[in-house]
Design an enzyme around this catalytic site. Structure first.
Site, PDB file in Angstrom:
ATOM      1  N   SER A  10      28.380 -35.850  40.017  1.00 19.97           N
ATOM      2  CA  SER A  10      27.355 -36.605  40.744  1.00 19.97           C
ATOM      3  C   SER A  10      26.133 -36.913  39.897  1.00 19.97           C
ATOM      4  O   SER A  10      25.499 -37.936  40.079  1.00 19.97           O
ATOM      5  CB  SER A  10      26.888 -35.826  41.980  1.00 19.97           C
ATOM      6  OG  SER A  10      27.966 -35.315  42.697  1.00 19.97           O
ATOM      7  N   LYS A  13      22.731 -34.109  33.810  1.00 22.43           N
ATOM      8  CA  LYS A  13      21.583 -33.287  33.464  1.00 22.43           C
ATOM      9  C   LYS A  13      21.296 -33.541  31.981  1.00 22.43           C
ATOM     10  O   LYS A  13      22.213 -33.489  31.177  1.00 22.43           O
ATOM     11  CB  LYS A  13      21.875 -31.801  33.681  1.00 22.43           C
ATOM     12  CG  LYS A  13      21.749 -31.327  35.127  1.00 22.43           C
ATOM     13  CD  LYS A  13      22.819 -31.816  36.065  1.00 22.43           C
ATOM     14  CE  LYS A  13      24.169 -31.164  35.793  1.00 22.43           C
ATOM     15  NZ  LYS A  13      25.228 -31.695  36.701  1.00 22.43           N
ATOM     16  N   LEU A 101      35.523 -28.532  31.509  1.00 17.44           N
ATOM     17  CA  LEU A 101      34.714 -28.161  30.342  1.00 17.44           C
ATOM     18  C   LEU A 101      33.362 -27.576  30.734  1.00 17.44           C
ATOM     19  O   LEU A 101      32.821 -26.735  30.016  1.00 17.44           O
ATOM     20  CB  LEU A 101      34.518 -29.377  29.439  1.00 17.44           C
ATOM     21  CG  LEU A 101      35.704 -29.663  28.512  1.00 17.44           C
ATOM     22  CD1 LEU A 101      35.512 -31.003  27.810  1.00 17.44           C
ATOM     23  CD2 LEU A 101      35.866 -28.538  27.485  1.00 17.44           C
ATOM     24  N   ASP A 102      32.832 -27.989  31.890  1.00 18.31           N
ATOM     25  CA  ASP A 102      31.566 -27.388  32.332  1.00 18.31           C
ATOM     26  C   ASP A 102      31.783 -25.907  32.659  1.00 18.31           C
ATOM     27  O   ASP A 102      30.946 -25.054  32.342  1.00 18.31           O
ATOM     28  CB  ASP A 102      30.958 -28.155  33.521  1.00 18.31           C
ATOM     29  CG  ASP A 102      31.919 -28.340  34.687  1.00 18.31           C
ATOM     30  OD1 ASP A 102      33.131 -28.078  34.535  1.00 18.31           O
ATOM     31  OD2 ASP A 102      31.454 -28.757  35.771  1.00 18.31           O
ATOM     32  N   THR A 125      28.506 -30.266  42.672  1.00 20.43           N
ATOM     33  CA  THR A 125      29.329 -31.063  43.590  1.00 20.43           C
ATOM     34  C   THR A 125      30.454 -30.183  44.118  1.00 20.43           C
ATOM     35  O   THR A 125      30.723 -30.130  45.310  1.00 20.43           O
ATOM     36  CB  THR A 125      29.916 -32.271  42.840  1.00 20.43           C
ATOM     37  OG1 THR A 125      28.848 -33.010  42.273  1.00 20.43           O
ATOM     38  CG2 THR A 125      30.731 -33.137  43.765  1.00 20.43           C
ATOM     39  N   THR A 181      23.126 -29.815  66.708  1.00 23.36           N
ATOM     40  CA  THR A 181      24.243 -30.125  65.802  1.00 23.36           C
ATOM     41  C   THR A 181      23.848 -29.854  64.349  1.00 23.36           C
ATOM     42  O   THR A 181      24.593 -29.224  63.585  1.00 23.36           O
ATOM     43  CB  THR A 181      24.666 -31.602  65.967  1.00 23.36           C
ATOM     44  OG1 THR A 181      25.025 -31.809  67.328  1.00 23.36           O
ATOM     45  CG2 THR A 181      25.832 -31.938  65.054  1.00 23.36           C
TER      46      THR A 181
HETATM   47  N1  LIG Z   1      16.507 -32.764  40.619  1.00 23.67           N
HETATM   48  C1  LIG Z   1      17.683 -32.781  41.258  1.00 23.67           C
HETATM   49  N2  LIG Z   1      18.399 -33.934  41.341  1.00 23.67           N
HETATM   50  C2  LIG Z   1      19.580 -33.953  41.953  1.00 23.67           C
HETATM   51  N3  LIG Z   1      20.140 -32.871  42.524  1.00 23.67           N
HETATM   52  C3  LIG Z   1      19.472 -31.722  42.497  1.00 23.67           C
HETATM   53  C4  LIG Z   1      18.238 -31.600  41.839  1.00 23.67           C
HETATM   54  N4  LIG Z   1      17.836 -30.315  41.945  1.00 23.67           N
HETATM   55  C5  LIG Z   1      18.784 -29.674  42.646  1.00 23.67           C
HETATM   56  N5  LIG Z   1      19.763 -30.507  43.008  1.00 23.67           N
HETATM   57  C6  LIG Z   1      20.948 -30.126  43.771  1.00 23.67           C
HETATM   58  O1  LIG Z   1      21.983 -29.994  42.829  1.00 23.67           O
HETATM   59  C7  LIG Z   1      23.229 -30.364  43.365  1.00 23.67           C
HETATM   60  C8  LIG Z   1      24.028 -31.018  42.274  1.00 23.67           C
HETATM   61  O2  LIG Z   1      24.428 -30.007  41.426  1.00 23.67           O
HETATM   62  P1  LIG Z   1      24.591 -30.169  39.867  1.00 23.67           P
HETATM   63  O3  LIG Z   1      23.534 -31.081  39.395  1.00 23.67           O
HETATM   64  O4  LIG Z   1      24.673 -28.814  39.343  1.00 23.67           O
HETATM   65  O5  LIG Z   1      25.998 -30.755  39.655  1.00 23.67           O
HETATM   66  P2  LIG Z   1      26.705 -32.162  39.887  1.00 23.67           P
HETATM   67  O6  LIG Z   1      26.489 -33.071  38.751  1.00 23.67           O
HETATM   68  O7  LIG Z   1      26.441 -32.679  41.249  1.00 23.67           O
HETATM   69  O8  LIG Z   1      28.160 -31.696  39.945  1.00 23.67           O
HETATM   70  P3  LIG Z   1      29.048 -31.009  38.890  1.00 23.67           P
HETATM   71  O9  LIG Z   1      29.411 -29.723  39.531  1.00 23.67           O
HETATM   72  O10 LIG Z   1      30.196 -31.913  38.778  1.00 23.67           O
HETATM   73  O11 LIG Z   1      28.291 -30.827  37.631  1.00 23.67           O
HETATM   74  C9  LIG Z   1      22.936 -31.266  44.524  1.00 23.67           C
HETATM   75  O12 LIG Z   1      23.662 -30.806  45.630  1.00 23.67           O
HETATM   76  C10 LIG Z   1      21.448 -31.094  44.796  1.00 23.67           C
HETATM   77  O13 LIG Z   1      21.248 -30.489  46.056  1.00 23.67           O
HETATM   78  C1  LIG Z   2      35.666 -28.261  39.152  1.00 22.82           C
HETATM   79  C2  LIG Z   2      34.711 -29.238  38.513  1.00 22.82           C
HETATM   80  C3  LIG Z   2      34.690 -30.547  39.299  1.00 22.82           C
HETATM   81  C4  LIG Z   2      33.303 -28.612  38.570  1.00 22.82           C
HETATM   82  O1  LIG Z   2      32.365 -29.454  38.020  1.00 22.82           O
HETATM   83  C5  LIG Z   2      35.080 -29.487  37.026  1.00 22.82           C
HETATM   84  O2  LIG Z   2      35.025 -28.302  36.319  1.00 22.82           O
HETATM   85  C6  LIG Z   2      36.462 -30.094  36.871  1.00 22.82           C
HETATM   86  O3  LIG Z   2      36.647 -31.261  37.084  1.00 22.82           O
HETATM   87  N1  LIG Z   2      37.446 -29.248  36.487  1.00 22.82           N
HETATM   88  C7  LIG Z   2      38.839 -29.647  36.276  1.00 22.82           C
HETATM   89  C8  LIG Z   2      39.749 -28.866  37.162  1.00 22.82           C
HETATM   90  C9  LIG Z   2      39.779 -27.381  36.835  1.00 22.82           C
HETATM   91  O4  LIG Z   2      38.826 -26.807  36.293  1.00 22.82           O
HETATM   92  O5  LIG Z   2      40.813 -26.757  37.145  1.00 22.82           O
HETATM   93  K   LIG Z   3      28.409 -28.420  36.945  1.00 24.58           K
END
Ligand SMILES: Nc1ncnc2c1ncn2[C@@H]1O[C@H](COP(=O)(O)OP(=O)(O)OP(=O)(O)O)[C@@H](O)[C@H]1O
Ligand SMILES: CC(C)(CO)[C@@H](O)C(=O)NCCC(=O)O
Ligand SMILES: [K+]
EC number: 2.7.1.33
Length: 249
Positions: A10, A13, A101-102, A125, A181
């Site tokens: 989503s 960073k 990879l994360d 996410t 709700t």
């Molecule tokens: N400055 C910000 N901008 C956007 N989201 C934020 C921020 N600070 C906290 N969040 C929270 O972080 C969450 C997103 O998480 P994060 O940025 O770690 O990963 P992502 O890119 O969404 O997903 P992924 O797990 O794929 O890395 C959102 O649910 C949101 O609530």
């Molecule tokens: C699970 C997420 C979406 C977390 O960001 C990412 O690490 C990913 O796309 N992984 C691939 C699937 C796996 O780790 O098994």
């Molecule tokens: K992540």
């Protein structure tokens, strides 16, 4: 200076480090490639020379971002790639290239900081849990929907669950059974999140007794920090691993 990127599903960073590779100068969270370029457009100020990045996006999406970065800033880009073993950690997946990879970088960072067994919980996410034993063996982990996905699935697939973000925020004042709700959904999802965390802790205790470190990372880590008071909240854990996986010679 050095540009570091963590390209999630989503958000992207980003942060900029001094040429010494340790001192952060500035950073942020953006929701698209173009927003990233805008945030960095003041590049004169940063004088970017190098970039390292990790992405869980498709190769095409990542290639396109890398091409823009090379084109606009003339940086050299190092990308984190899957590994069977690194920095004393052994990837636990049957097919090591399939591990996100994360997750890989966060657990490399966690094992490095803990110098021992660790449980890494990432709240983005998706929510992920990864277990690394004291000898560096990655035991595997779990993936489930993050808070935004849980609530949006309910909002999307039911006809009578509708509320706005402001109401959602207010609902988190307490965890009492909901009388509206929005309270019922928000608190219900929150309890799922906490239940997940407590189950991971229990599993880690079964493996290692009290001898392990818990790391919380990802944008929603603060939602659960209360249930794991001993945990280390490390928002930049992926970046710790990124620096290990992509040393800038
Ligand atoms: N400055 C910000 N901008 C956007 N989201 C934020 C921020 N600070 C906290 N969040 C929270 O972080 C969450 C997103 O998480 P994060 O940025 O770690 O990963 P992502 O890119 O969404 O997903 P992924 O797990 O794929 O890395 C959102 O649910 C949101 O609530
Ligand atoms: C699970 C997420 C979406 C977390 O960001 C990412 O690490 C990913 O796309 N992984 C691939 C699937 C796996 O780790 O098994
Ligand atoms: K992540």
């Amino acid at each position: 200076m050095i540009l570091e990127l963590d390209c999630g599903n989503s958000f992207i960073k980003w942060r900029v480090l001094r040429a010494d590779g340790v001192t952060p100068v500035e950073g942020g969270v953006v929701s698209s490639d173009s927003d990233l370029l805008v945030s960095l457009s003041n590049a004169e100020k940063f004088q970017l020379k190098k970039c390292r990045l990790v992405s869980v996006r498709t190769p095409e999406e990542t290639d396109s971002l890398v091409a823009s970065l090379v084109d606009v800033f003339g940086v050299s880009v190092a990308r984190a790639v899957p590994a069977r073993e690194m920095a004393g950690v052994k990837n636990g997946y049957q097919d090591y290239e399939r591990l996100g990879l994360d997750r890989w970088l966060a657990l490399l960072g966690g094992y490095h900081l803990a110098s021992g067994a660790c449980l890494v919980l990432d709240f983005g996410t998706a929510i992920t849990a990864d277990f690394v034993a004291a000898d560096g063996e990655h035991l595997g982990g779990f993936i489930c929907p993050g808070m935004p996905l849980m609530r949006n699935q309910l909002r999307t697939h039911t006809r009578r669950i509708r509320y706005d973000d402001m109401a959602a925020e207010r609902a988190h004042e307490s965890l009492a059974p909901g009388r509206t709700t929005v309270e019922a959904v928000e608190r219900g999802c929150m309890l799922m999140l906490r239940g997940f965390v407590l189950t991971q802790l229990e599993l880690a205790r079964q493996y290692w007794g009290k001898d392990f470190v818990v790391f919380l990372t990802g944008g929603d880590a603060n939602l659960v920090s209360g249930v794991v008071p001993d945990a280390k909240v490390v928002p930049d854990l992926v970046f710790v691993g990124l620096a290990m996986a992509c040393p800038l010679s």
